[in-house]
Each structure stands twice: as structure tokens, then as C-alpha cells.
Design an enzyme around this catalytic site. Structure first.
Site: not given
Ligand code: IPD
Ligand code: CA
Ligand code: CA
Length: 267
Positions: A71, A87, A89-90, A92, A214
Site C-alpha cells: 500500500e 498492507d 497496517i490495515d 491505520t 486490504d
Molecule cells: C482501510 C480499512 C478500512 C476500510 C477502508 C480501507 P487502511 O485500510 O481497511 O476498514 O473501510 O476501505 O482503505 O487505510 O486502514 O489500510
Molecule cells: Ca487497508
Molecule cells: Ca494500510
């Protein structure tokens, strides 16, 4: 090119996910500095970048020539037929605010198909894993999604993107979806939402606008736990729409989302 052993890919992915997760956990210092990306609400912290750097360095060292898609900018097709979709950190925004729902997500593709998925939740020290055809596990214990047959009894997770117009379209579904299901959850980490379907912590999940990093690992984990995954109208899961559900309620949720044109471009 000899096909890699999925067990070796899994072992490396687990090691890297644990190391990156520990690093991010150790860097957490409350609502600190961050930059923004696609919109003012789309944030990236030093920990996102450090976690991705650790993952990319680990992959390059152990398996030079593999492709990487991350990402925070890693993008390399590689030459081995293996590609790591990461990813760092999913979740963030949760990380930034000190909420515990965030994870490191690693999907490993072999010849374009996800063969291994690892999602590590450092706050709970929970490790979700899956190997295609070999089942899914949480900390080594086999996972099975819930068996639900009524949409009205279905606990549904979803998420919202960072773009304001997309959010408006996502919000417009809720007056119809919410009365039709048990309740809605918005945890804030798509990879963990998919693992929650796998672990029976929710019954279903849908979201428009996800990126490959994701969902790569989480889709395999949900599938291997017995969930049905897809997009709408026979399409596969993609950025247009991801649905992951207990098989007994997939069609009902799918049909409701189709009736709302939930995979339509929001602009
Ligand atoms: C997000 C998270 C969030 C989802 C967003 C993503 P990130 O990823 O997974 O739950 O609703 O569509 O972009 O930006 O925290 O890596
Ligand atoms: Ca994510
Ligand atoms: Ca992320």
C-alpha cells in the site's frame, strides 16, 4: 521455475507479519504525526512506512526476484511468479487513535492466485492463517464460519472509503440494509473484517472500494473457513464489491446489494 512450497511461503509470511506487527506496536505513541494521501482523511504514519520497509526488506532477503505490491508504494512484478500483496497496517485510523483493531496483512500469490494468507493482529496477539486447499486457522486452531440462514439474523460488517462521494453512496445503502439485518458493525480494518467472518465473530461482510492489499489475505482466510466470497452478479471479489458471508445468507445479502446497485461507481 519450480513452484514454491506453500508451507515455506506461510512460514516466511508469519515471521514477517509478527515482526512488522511488533515494530508498529512498539512505535505507537498516541495521536502523533501523520501525513495524508488520497484525501484529508486518508492517513499514513511513520509506522505504516516502517512496517512496509521491514516486510519488503524481509521478502527481498529471503526470496529475491519475487514481486511485491504494498500500500505504501512497493510495486515490483518480480520474475518468479510469486507476488506478495501487503498492507503494512490495515486500520491505520484505529492505529492513530490508539484503538486496537488494526493488523498486518500479507497475501502471497503464485501465478496470479492467492496461495497463502496471513493476518496478524498485534494488539490481541492473534494470528490468522490460510493455505489454499488447506483450511484456515487462528493461532493454529481450525476456523469455521457461522452457519446462518436468515438475513434478519445476520450480523454484517462493512466499511467506508476515504473519498467523500464514495462515502455518501455507501451511506445511502444503510437505510435499506440496516433494517434487513441483525445489526451493522464498522470495525475499521477490512482485513480483520474478513477474518471476523472466518472466525464467526460476524456472519457477513461487504464493502465497496477495497484495494488488493486490504483483501488478498482475508479473502483466502474467509474462503478456507467455509465462507462464500464474491462480487455482485457473478463477478469475483474486487474493488467494485467484496461480499464474504456464511453460505446460507450469501444470496440474500447479494440480492439486497444488487437491488441497491451497491457496486455502481459512486461518481
Ligand atoms: C482501510 C480499512 C478500512 C476500510 C477502508 C480501507 P487502511 O485500510 O481497511 O476498514 O473501510 O476501505 O482503505 O487505510 O486502514 O489500510
Ligand atoms: Ca487497508
Ligand atoms: Ca494500510
Amino acid at each position: 521455475m519450480t513452484r514454491p512450497d506453500p508451507a515455506d511461503l506461510l512460514a516466511l509470511a508469519v515471521d514477517l507479519a509478527r515482526r512488522a506487527g511488533s515494530l508498529a506496536l512498539s512505535m505507537h505513541a498516541g495521536l502523533g504525526r501523520f501525513d495524508t494521501k488520497s484525501t484529508p482523511t486518508d492517513v499514513v504514519t511513520a509506522a505504516d512506512r516502517a512496517s512496509e520497509a521491514l516486510l519488503v526488506e524481509g521478502i527481498r532477503t529471503a526470496r529475491p526476484g519475487d514481486g511485491v505490491l504494498g500500500e505504501e508504494g512497493a510495486s515490483d512484478e518480480g520474475t518468479t511468479g510469486v507476488r506478495w500483496v501487503i498492507d503494512p497496517i490495515d486500520g491505520t485510523v484505529n492505529y492513530l487513535y490508539g484503538l486496537p483493531q488494526w493488523a498486518v496483512s500479507i497475501g502471497v500469490e503464485v501465478d496470479g492466485t492467492t496461495a497463502v494468507g496471513v493476518v496478524y493482529d498485534p494488539s490481541k496477539d492473534e494470528l490468522f492463517t490460510a493455505v489454499r486447499g488447506g483450511g484456515a486457522a487462528l493461532d493454529g486452531r481450525p476456523l469455521r464460519c457461522n452457519e446462518v440462514s436468515e438475513l434478519s439474523q445476520t450480523l454484517v460488517a462493512t466499511g467506508f472509503g476515504y473519498d467523500a462521494q464514495r462515502r455518501a453512496a455507501q451511506a445511502a445503502l444503510l437505510p435499506t440494509v440496516l433494517p434487513a439485518v441483525r445489526d451493522i458493525r464498522r470495525v475499521g480494518a477490512g482485513a480483520l473484517d474478513l477474518c471476523a467472518v472466518a472466525a464467526g465473530r460476524v456472519d457477513a461482510y461487504y464493502e465497496q472500494g477495497l484495494s488488493p492489499w486490504d483483501m488478498s489475505a482475508g479473502l483466502l482466510i474467509a474462503t478456507e473457513a467455509g465462507a462464500r466470497v464474491g462480487g455482485l452478479r457473478g463477478r469475483g471479489p474486487s474493488g467494485d464489491m467484496v461480499v464474504a458471508a456464511s453460505p446460507g445468507v450469501f444470496d440474500a445479502l447479494h440480492d439486497l446489494l444488487v437491488s441497491l446497485d451497491a457496486d455502481a461507481a459512486p461518481f
